[in-house]
Enzyme design. Sequence first.
Site, PDB file in Angstrom:
ATOM      1  N   LYS A 268       0.839  -1.217   0.000  1.00 35.18           N
ATOM      2  CA  LYS A 268       0.000   0.000   0.000  1.00 35.18           C
ATOM      3  C   LYS A 268       0.868   1.260   0.000  1.00 35.18           C
ATOM      4  O   LYS A 268       0.699   2.141  -0.840  1.00 35.18           O
ATOM      5  CB  LYS A 268      -0.935   0.021   1.230  1.00 35.18           C
ATOM      6  CG  LYS A 268      -1.867  -1.175   1.324  1.00 35.18           C
ATOM      7  CD  LYS A 268      -2.796  -1.070   2.528  1.00 35.18           C
ATOM      8  CE  LYS A 268      -2.086  -1.207   3.868  1.00 35.18           C
ATOM      9  NZ  LYS A 268      -1.524  -2.526   4.147  1.00 35.18           N
TER      10      LYS A 268
ATOM     11  N   ARG B 220     -10.421   0.622   8.325  1.00 38.54           N
ATOM     12  CA  ARG B 220      -9.900  -0.715   8.564  1.00 38.54           C
ATOM     13  C   ARG B 220     -10.827  -1.516   9.476  1.00 38.54           C
ATOM     14  O   ARG B 220     -10.467  -2.585   9.954  1.00 38.54           O
ATOM     15  CB  ARG B 220      -8.535  -0.580   9.228  1.00 38.54           C
ATOM     16  CG  ARG B 220      -7.535  -1.607   8.762  1.00 38.54           C
ATOM     17  CD  ARG B 220      -6.229  -1.349   9.461  1.00 38.54           C
ATOM     18  NE  ARG B 220      -5.419  -0.415   8.711  1.00 38.54           N
ATOM     19  CZ  ARG B 220      -4.111  -0.545   8.575  1.00 38.54           C
ATOM     20  NH1 ARG B 220      -3.472  -1.557   9.123  1.00 38.54           N
ATOM     21  NH2 ARG B 220      -3.422   0.329   7.898  1.00 38.54           N
TER      22      ARG B 220
ATOM     23  N   ARG C  12      11.719  -5.362   5.113  1.00 37.23           N
ATOM     24  CA  ARG C  12      11.381  -3.937   4.966  1.00 37.23           C
ATOM     25  C   ARG C  12      12.275  -3.055   5.845  1.00 37.23           C
ATOM     26  O   ARG C  12      12.556  -3.368   6.983  1.00 37.23           O
ATOM     27  CB  ARG C  12       9.925  -3.693   5.340  1.00 37.23           C
ATOM     28  CG  ARG C  12       9.628  -2.189   5.421  1.00 37.23           C
ATOM     29  CD  ARG C  12       8.176  -1.844   5.480  1.00 37.23           C
ATOM     30  NE  ARG C  12       7.419  -2.659   6.390  1.00 37.23           N
ATOM     31  CZ  ARG C  12       6.096  -2.756   6.348  1.00 37.23           C
ATOM     32  NH1 ARG C  12       5.414  -2.097   5.433  1.00 37.23           N
ATOM     33  NH2 ARG C  12       5.464  -3.510   7.205  1.00 37.23           N
TER      34      ARG C  12
ATOM     35  N   ARG D 205      10.839  -1.175  11.398  1.00 35.43           N
ATOM     36  CA  ARG D 205       9.674  -0.887  12.243  1.00 35.43           C
ATOM     37  C   ARG D 205       9.593  -1.895  13.379  1.00 35.43           C
ATOM     38  O   ARG D 205       9.866  -3.069  13.185  1.00 35.43           O
ATOM     39  CB  ARG D 205       8.402  -0.986  11.387  1.00 35.43           C
ATOM     40  CG  ARG D 205       8.033   0.339  10.764  1.00 35.43           C
ATOM     41  CD  ARG D 205       6.957   0.221   9.745  1.00 35.43           C
ATOM     42  NE  ARG D 205       5.778  -0.524  10.165  1.00 35.43           N
ATOM     43  CZ  ARG D 205       4.687  -0.648   9.408  1.00 35.43           C
ATOM     44  NH1 ARG D 205       4.638  -0.092   8.212  1.00 35.43           N
ATOM     45  NH2 ARG D 205       3.653  -1.335   9.840  1.00 35.43           N
TER      46      ARG D 205
ATOM     47  N   ARG E 120      -0.775  -9.354  12.912  1.00 33.97           N
ATOM     48  CA  ARG E 120      -1.397  -8.293  12.098  1.00 33.97           C
ATOM     49  C   ARG E 120      -2.193  -8.898  10.945  1.00 33.97           C
ATOM     50  O   ARG E 120      -3.263  -8.393  10.589  1.00 33.97           O
ATOM     51  CB  ARG E 120      -0.321  -7.330  11.567  1.00 33.97           C
ATOM     52  CG  ARG E 120       0.088  -6.275  12.596  1.00 33.97           C
ATOM     53  CD  ARG E 120       1.483  -5.736  12.347  1.00 33.97           C
ATOM     54  NE  ARG E 120       1.629  -5.121  11.052  1.00 33.97           N
ATOM     55  CZ  ARG E 120       2.790  -5.018  10.390  1.00 33.97           C
ATOM     56  NH1 ARG E 120       3.894  -5.531  10.908  1.00 33.97           N
ATOM     57  NH2 ARG E 120       2.844  -4.422   9.236  1.00 33.97           N
TER      58      ARG E 120
HETATM   59  P1  AP5 Z   1       4.780  -1.504   1.956  1.00 32.12           P
HETATM   60  O1  AP5 Z   1       4.512  -0.646   0.783  1.00 32.12           O
HETATM   61  O2  AP5 Z   1       5.462  -0.895   3.150  1.00 32.12           O
HETATM   62  O3  AP5 Z   1       3.448  -2.282   2.396  1.00 32.12           O
HETATM   63  P2  AP5 Z   1       2.143  -1.783   3.167  1.00 32.12           P
HETATM   64  O4  AP5 Z   1       0.982  -2.470   2.563  1.00 32.12           O
HETATM   65  O5  AP5 Z   1       2.136  -0.283   3.244  1.00 32.12           O
HETATM   66  O6  AP5 Z   1       2.426  -2.461   4.562  1.00 32.12           O
HETATM   67  P3  AP5 Z   1       2.226  -2.012   6.065  1.00 32.12           P
HETATM   68  O7  AP5 Z   1       2.897  -3.075   6.891  1.00 32.12           O
HETATM   69  O8  AP5 Z   1       2.655  -0.601   6.274  1.00 32.12           O
HETATM   70  O9  AP5 Z   1       0.720  -2.162   6.259  1.00 32.12           O
HETATM   71  P4  AP5 Z   1       0.022  -2.347   7.621  1.00 32.12           P
HETATM   72  O10 AP5 Z   1      -1.367  -2.235   7.208  1.00 32.12           O
HETATM   73  O11 AP5 Z   1       0.402  -3.542   8.380  1.00 32.12           O
HETATM   74  O12 AP5 Z   1       0.673  -1.164   8.487  1.00 32.12           O
HETATM   75  P5  AP5 Z   1       0.256   0.329   8.758  1.00 32.12           P
HETATM   76  O13 AP5 Z   1       1.480   1.135   8.809  1.00 32.12           O
HETATM   77  O14 AP5 Z   1      -0.833   0.768   7.872  1.00 32.12           O
HETATM   78  O15 AP5 Z   1       5.640  -2.746   1.435  1.00 32.12           O
HETATM   79  C1  AP5 Z   1       6.123  -3.733   2.324  1.00 32.12           C
HETATM   80  C2  AP5 Z   1       7.547  -4.168   1.913  1.00 32.12           C
HETATM   81  O16 AP5 Z   1       7.488  -4.852   0.664  1.00 32.12           O
HETATM   82  C3  AP5 Z   1       8.531  -3.017   1.705  1.00 32.12           C
HETATM   83  O17 AP5 Z   1       9.808  -3.409   2.127  1.00 32.12           O
HETATM   84  C4  AP5 Z   1       8.510  -2.773   0.191  1.00 32.12           C
HETATM   85  O18 AP5 Z   1       9.740  -2.254  -0.287  1.00 32.12           O
HETATM   86  C5  AP5 Z   1       8.257  -4.176  -0.343  1.00 32.12           C
HETATM   87  N1  AP5 Z   1       7.424  -4.176  -1.558  1.00 32.12           N
HETATM   88  C6  AP5 Z   1       6.334  -3.383  -1.807  1.00 32.12           C
HETATM   89  N2  AP5 Z   1       5.809  -3.678  -3.015  1.00 32.12           N
HETATM   90  C7  AP5 Z   1       6.568  -4.688  -3.522  1.00 32.12           C
HETATM   91  C8  AP5 Z   1       6.522  -5.460  -4.739  1.00 32.12           C
HETATM   92  N3  AP5 Z   1       5.569  -5.239  -5.672  1.00 32.12           N
HETATM   93  N4  AP5 Z   1       7.456  -6.445  -4.914  1.00 32.12           N
HETATM   94  C9  AP5 Z   1       8.410  -6.679  -3.963  1.00 32.12           C
HETATM   95  N5  AP5 Z   1       8.507  -5.985  -2.802  1.00 32.12           N
HETATM   96  C10 AP5 Z   1       7.605  -5.011  -2.584  1.00 32.12           C
HETATM   97  O19 AP5 Z   1      -0.336   0.179  10.232  1.00 32.12           O
HETATM   98  C11 AP5 Z   1       0.490  -0.164  11.332  1.00 32.12           C
HETATM   99  C12 AP5 Z   1      -0.329  -0.259  12.605  1.00 32.12           C
HETATM  100  O20 AP5 Z   1      -0.957   1.004  12.878  1.00 32.12           O
HETATM  101  C13 AP5 Z   1      -1.501  -1.261  12.573  1.00 32.12           C
HETATM  102  O21 AP5 Z   1      -1.074  -2.566  12.874  1.00 32.12           O
HETATM  103  C14 AP5 Z   1      -2.427  -0.656  13.637  1.00 32.12           C
HETATM  104  O22 AP5 Z   1      -1.982  -0.961  14.944  1.00 32.12           O
HETATM  105  C15 AP5 Z   1      -2.256   0.836  13.408  1.00 32.12           C
HETATM  106  N6  AP5 Z   1      -3.260   1.354  12.446  1.00 32.12           N
HETATM  107  C16 AP5 Z   1      -3.028   1.774  11.169  1.00 32.12           C
HETATM  108  N7  AP5 Z   1      -4.171   2.168  10.583  1.00 32.12           N
HETATM  109  C17 AP5 Z   1      -5.161   2.003  11.499  1.00 32.12           C
HETATM  110  C18 AP5 Z   1      -6.565   2.212  11.491  1.00 32.12           C
HETATM  111  N8  AP5 Z   1      -7.211   2.661  10.402  1.00 32.12           N
HETATM  112  N9  AP5 Z   1      -7.258   1.917  12.614  1.00 32.12           N
HETATM  113  C19 AP5 Z   1      -6.652   1.452  13.710  1.00 32.12           C
HETATM  114  N10 AP5 Z   1      -5.325   1.219  13.792  1.00 32.12           N
HETATM  115  C20 AP5 Z   1      -4.581   1.488  12.695  1.00 32.12           C
END
Ligand code: AP5
Length: 222
Positions: A18, A94, A129, A158, A169
Amino acid sequence: HEAEPLKVMIAGAPASGKGTQCELISKKYGLTHIATGDLLRAEVAAGTEYGKKAKEYMDQGKLVPDEVVVTMVTQKLAQSHAKKKGWLLDGYPRSLSQAEALQALGIKPSIFILLEVPEDILIDRVVGRRIDPITGKIYHLTYSPPKTPEIASRLIQRSDDTVDRAKLRLQMHAKNMEPVLSVYKDFIKKVDGDADKDAVFAEIIKILEDPEIFLPGVNAVV
Ligand code: AP5
């Protein structure tokens, strides 16, 4: 007749790409990128009351309570750039209650992109990552390595990017997203996220520039 701005929601499991795709999308289309994970990590880093509360949940792979996230997102959506030029909501809503909070405000997307990636690949992406604390840019040791030794030396991992926390997660994600997907079923476009990042982006461009979807400047009908 004022053109309706593009409003995009993007969802997918942890590490489905994402953040990586949002960087490309917001740059190409000039949308306001609102990423709840990034906003929360900024609160944690700044040591605010919101941040202290959020950290407990994030470290356990759980959703942070709505009282923290809903206000944060609503404030961002109300800013004039987002209202005029459109927005890209990354990782929000979410849960059903978050989707309902948006509906109560009359906020809906032009399109809902769902990135699909098999679970074993997600774990591999989580483990490799790394984040640049200065630019916020996302890297992967194997798939998207930094280009200079200077950047490589400052990258951080992270705290929720361990195998065990990623598995938690993933479970939480599956459970919470099911009702959200039913709310947005008419807007959902599935994208295969298990391809290199430029190929995934090319798929997303195709969807966003589909004449069925209104995109100002690209296929505006006046
Ligand atoms: P990346 O682009 O970082 O993936 P992502 O989908 O953004 O992953 P996240 O782990 O950030 O999502 P998440 O939903 O768990 O965490 P968030 O920060 O939103 O890519 C991942 C890796 O793969 C990178 O190393 C990248 O280089 C590589 N990659 C990407 N595309 C690729 C490809 N095509 N091929 C190969 N490699 C690739 O949330 C974190 C925490 O915050 C949650 O657990 C929760 O506690 C809280 N939180 C966030 N939003 C909410 C909400 N709405 N409500 C309540 N709590 C929330």
